[in-house]
Design an enzyme around this catalytic site. Structure first.
Site, mmCIF file in Angstrom:
data_model
loop_
_atom_site.group_PDB
_atom_site.id
_atom_site.type_symbol
_atom_site.label_atom_id
_atom_site.label_comp_id
_atom_site.label_asym_id
_atom_site.label_seq_id
_atom_site.Cartn_x
_atom_site.Cartn_y
_atom_site.Cartn_z
ATOM 1 C CE LYS A 8 48.849 38.580 42.239
ATOM 2 N NZ LYS A 8 48.111 39.806 42.034
ATOM 3 N NE ARG A 51 47.970 44.068 37.524
ATOM 4 C CZ ARG A 51 48.064 43.893 39.043
ATOM 5 N NH1 ARG A 51 47.077 44.415 39.967
ATOM 6 N NH2 ARG A 51 49.116 43.885 39.437
HETATM 7 P P1 ADP Z 1 49.115 43.925 43.510
HETATM 8 O O1 ADP Z 1 48.615 42.628 42.547
HETATM 9 O O2 ADP Z 1 49.490 43.429 44.779
HETATM 10 O O3 ADP Z 1 48.230 45.274 43.364
HETATM 11 P P2 ADP Z 1 51.591 44.258 41.720
HETATM 12 O O4 ADP Z 1 52.842 44.269 42.268
HETATM 13 O O5 ADP Z 1 51.182 43.061 40.723
HETATM 14 O O6 ADP Z 1 50.677 44.261 43.160
HETATM 15 O O7 ADP Z 1 51.217 45.530 40.851
HETATM 16 C C1 ADP Z 1 51.551 46.778 41.472
HETATM 17 C C2 ADP Z 1 50.995 47.825 40.866
HETATM 18 O O8 ADP Z 1 51.545 48.020 39.577
HETATM 19 C C3 ADP Z 1 49.378 47.824 40.477
HETATM 20 O O9 ADP Z 1 48.803 48.400 41.525
HETATM 21 C C4 ADP Z 1 49.471 48.798 39.273
HETATM 22 O O10 ADP Z 1 49.467 50.318 39.636
HETATM 23 C C5 ADP Z 1 50.813 48.366 38.701
HETATM 24 N N1 ADP Z 1 50.373 47.179 37.554
HETATM 25 C C6 ADP Z 1 51.228 45.948 37.716
HETATM 26 N N2 ADP Z 1 50.546 45.335 36.511
HETATM 27 C C7 ADP Z 1 49.621 46.120 35.738
HETATM 28 C C8 ADP Z 1 48.914 45.953 34.791
HETATM 29 N N3 ADP Z 1 48.794 44.747 33.770
HETATM 30 N N4 ADP Z 1 48.311 47.058 34.015
HETATM 31 C C9 ADP Z 1 48.253 48.185 34.791
HETATM 32 N N5 ADP Z 1 48.906 48.330 35.897
HETATM 33 C C10 ADP Z 1 49.770 47.549 36.411
#
Ligand code: ADP
Ligand code: ZN
Length: 231
Positions: free
Chosen positions: A30, A105
């Site tokens: 992504k 999410r």
């Molecule tokens: P990945 O998709 O590889 O798990 P990201 O870098 O997108 O990693 O996100 C890392 C962490 O940040 C997630 O595991 C979560 O704890 C938090 N996070 C990111 N986006 C959200 C969201 N929209 N809602 C809740 N937690 C989030």
């Protein structure tokens, strides 16, 4: 009148504001694909996970609130995630549009998002879980500039050192087998229903995330009827 497909029409088309969401499991690319799309189309790339990680690294109050949750691979609260997105989007520096990665999410976040913004498309990158494990375990980040590497096909010139700034390459705190298992479970349980909501609105283009990054980018361009990727 401008004829269809003429250069003038094409130029005009490229100035339309665009708002995209990119979805896919951990390691599906992504971040990489958003960056490629954003740089050529002048979109603002909003990566919610990166914003949280920045806050953790810089020891902000928000960072302190989310650090442990993130390290365990769990989702942080909807209020915090929505707050970050709202704040980022009120900056209004996205004249040509944005691509958002890591949001929404779950169903609540999707409702919040659809109430506030109309979107032009959802890019869904598909990658099987076994390939996810291989890619995520090989992922390294620079602790200086945040540049991201992959020991499978994108190794740094010097082992353990960032090509750009010479910083140390480290694993993300949540790129462990345990946290990855939690993240994948969260994804399948909570994020798949978001895709169903978007599918009902016919926003979703589905892209195979297994080929190399240029091929994946090209497939995105074709699916969204955008100008070809120049590489
Ligand atoms: P990945 O998709 O590889 O798990 P990201 O870098 O997108 O990693 O996100 C890392 C962490 O940040 C997630 O595991 C979560 O704890 C938090 N996070 C990111 N986006 C959200 C969201 N929209 N809602 C809740 N937690 C989030
Ligand atoms: Zn670096």
């Amino acid at each position: 009148m401008i004829a269809r497909g003429s250069p003038a029409r094409y130029a005009d088309y490229s100035y339309r504001m665009r708002k995209y969401v990119i979805m896919g499991v951990q390691g599906s690319g992504k971040g990489t694909q958003s960056a490629l799309l954003a740089s050529e189309l002048d979109l603002v790339h909003i990566a919610v996970g990166d914003i949280f990680r920045w806050n953790v690294q810089n020891h902000t109050k928000l960072g302190a609130q989310v650090r442990r949750t993130m390290a365990a691979g769990e989702l942080v609260s909807d209020d915090l995630a929505e707050g970050v997105v709202k704040e980022r989007l009120t900056q209004h520096d996205w004249n040509y549009g944005f691509i958002i990665d890591g949001f929404p999410r779950n169903e609540r976040q999707a409702e919040f998002f659809l109430e506030s913004y109309d979107i032009d498309g959802v890019i869904y990158l598909v990658l099987p879980d076994c390939e996810v494990r291989r890619r995520v375990m090989a992922r390294r980040l620079c602790d200086g500039c945040g540049m991201d590497y992959n020991l499978i096909d994108n190794s740094p010139r010097e082992e353990g050192r960032c090509d750009v700034c010479g910083g140390k390459l480290v694993q993300r705190e949540d790129d462990t087998q345990e946290a990855l298992a939690v993240r994948l479970r969260e994804y399948h349980e909570k994020t798949n229903p978001v895709l169903d909501i978007f599918r009902r609105k016919e926003y979703v283009v589905t892209i195979d995330a297994r080929p190399d990054k240029a091929q994946v980018q090209q497939a995105i361009r074709v699916a969204l009827k955008l100008p070809p990727y120049r590489g």
